[in-house]
Design a protein around this motif. Sequence first.
Motif, short mmCIF file in Angstrom:
data_model
loop_
_atom_site.label_atom_id
_atom_site.label_comp_id
_atom_site.label_asym_id
_atom_site.label_seq_id
_atom_site.Cartn_x
_atom_site.Cartn_y
_atom_site.Cartn_z
N ALA A 1 -0.94 2.74 -7.48
CA ALA A 1 -1.42 2.16 -6.23
C ALA A 1 -1.92 3.23 -5.26
CB ALA A 1 -0.32 1.34 -5.57
N VAL A 2 -1.44 4.45 -5.39
CA VAL A 2 -1.82 5.52 -4.48
C VAL A 2 -3.34 5.77 -4.53
CG1 VAL A 2 -1.55 7.99 -3.97
CG2 VAL A 2 0.45 6.59 -4.52
N GLY A 3 -3.94 5.54 -5.66
CA GLY A 3 -5.38 5.75 -5.79
C GLY A 3 -6.21 4.57 -5.33
N GLY A 4 -5.58 3.53 -4.84
CA GLY A 4 -6.31 2.34 -4.43
C GLY A 4 -7.02 2.52 -3.11
N PRO A 5 -8.11 1.78 -2.91
CA PRO A 5 -8.86 1.86 -1.66
C PRO A 5 -8.30 0.90 -0.61
CG PRO A 5 -9.97 0.38 -3.14
CD PRO A 5 -8.77 0.90 -3.89
N PHE A 6 -8.92 0.92 0.55
CA PHE A 6 -8.65 -0.12 1.54
C PHE A 6 -9.32 -1.39 1.04
CE2 PHE A 6 -8.63 3.68 4.37
CZ PHE A 6 -7.33 3.58 4.81
N LEU B 1 15.28 -4.71 -10.92
CA LEU B 1 14.72 -6.06 -10.94
C LEU B 1 14.19 -6.45 -9.57
CD1 LEU B 1 17.23 -8.03 -13.19
CD2 LEU B 1 14.82 -7.53 -13.66
N TRP B 2 14.91 -6.08 -8.53
CA TRP B 2 14.49 -6.45 -7.19
C TRP B 2 13.23 -5.69 -6.77
CZ3 TRP B 2 14.64 -4.20 -2.15
CH2 TRP B 2 14.42 -5.13 -1.13
N ARG B 3 13.11 -4.42 -7.14
CA ARG B 3 11.99 -3.61 -6.67
C ARG B 3 10.79 -3.57 -7.59
NH1 ARG B 3 12.19 -4.41 -2.01
NH2 ARG B 3 10.50 -2.96 -1.75
N VAL B 4 10.94 -3.91 -8.86
CA VAL B 4 9.81 -3.84 -9.79
C VAL B 4 9.32 -5.25 -10.15
CG1 VAL B 4 9.00 -2.88 -11.99
CG2 VAL B 4 10.66 -1.64 -10.66
N PHE B 5 10.02 -6.26 -9.70
CA PHE B 5 9.65 -7.63 -10.01
C PHE B 5 8.20 -7.87 -9.59
CE2 PHE B 5 9.95 -12.31 -9.50
CZ PHE B 5 10.45 -12.60 -10.76
N PRO B 6 7.37 -8.45 -10.44
CA PRO B 6 5.93 -8.58 -10.13
C PRO B 6 5.62 -9.27 -8.80
CG PRO B 6 6.34 -9.13 -12.40
CD PRO B 6 7.68 -8.93 -11.76
N ARG B 7 6.47 -10.16 -8.34
CA ARG B 7 6.22 -10.84 -7.08
C ARG B 7 6.20 -9.86 -5.91
NH1 ARG B 7 8.49 -12.57 -2.81
NH2 ARG B 7 10.63 -12.07 -3.20
N LEU B 8 6.82 -8.72 -6.05
CA LEU B 8 6.91 -7.75 -4.97
C LEU B 8 5.83 -6.68 -5.03
CD1 LEU B 8 10.76 -7.34 -4.97
CD2 LEU B 8 9.38 -8.62 -3.36
N THR B 9 4.88 -6.82 -5.93
CA THR B 9 3.84 -5.82 -6.06
C THR B 9 3.09 -5.61 -4.76
OG1 THR B 9 3.62 -6.33 -8.39
CG2 THR B 9 1.76 -5.24 -7.36
N GLU B 10 2.87 -6.67 -4.01
CA GLU B 10 2.16 -6.57 -2.75
C GLU B 10 2.84 -5.61 -1.78
OE1 GLU B 10 1.12 -9.46 1.00
OE2 GLU B 10 1.19 -10.36 -0.98
N ALA B 11 4.17 -5.62 -1.76
CA ALA B 11 4.91 -4.78 -0.81
C ALA B 11 4.67 -3.29 -1.08
CB ALA B 11 6.40 -5.08 -0.89
N ALA B 12 4.47 -2.92 -2.31
CA ALA B 12 4.27 -1.51 -2.63
C ALA B 12 2.79 -1.16 -2.81
CB ALA B 12 5.02 -1.14 -3.89
#
Length: 156
Positions: free
Chosen positions: A37-42, A141-152
Amino acid sequence: MAEPAEPRAPAAPSRAPRPVLLAALAVLLVLVAYVPAVGGPFIWDDHQLLFASNRVSEVGSFKDYFGTAFWLREDVEPGGRSYYRPLVIASFAVDYLIHGSNAGGFHVTNLLLHAVNTALVFALLGKRGAGPWTRTAGALLWRVFPRLTEAAGWIS
């Protein structure tokens, strides 16, 4: 007269790894999962939230961040409601001060916050009496769960 006690053999070492090592493993796995995600744009509303508002691009006072809305709906929708998130807008302002318009810096901040939260969940599960492996699995599970992808992965 009592017989002298025989010397005891030393206790067998515990087979469970130290909790700090498991917490570090959980944090490392979260970092590995989200480092792309670090390489992602705005994207999408990042432009409006970060660059259309001088609350982010110019260092302001405490009142500027805690006395105004995060997203002024009047700008987009006359008579609309405001979206009050003072810590978010202050965080964006600090990120902008440090990283300028480099999207990678904003992503690094989110990734580090996500990693810190992984360690906090690990610690919380320990306070609730969970064993070391359960704590590790729960934090992952709490931090890598796909539903939380937006948060990171997202800035906004």
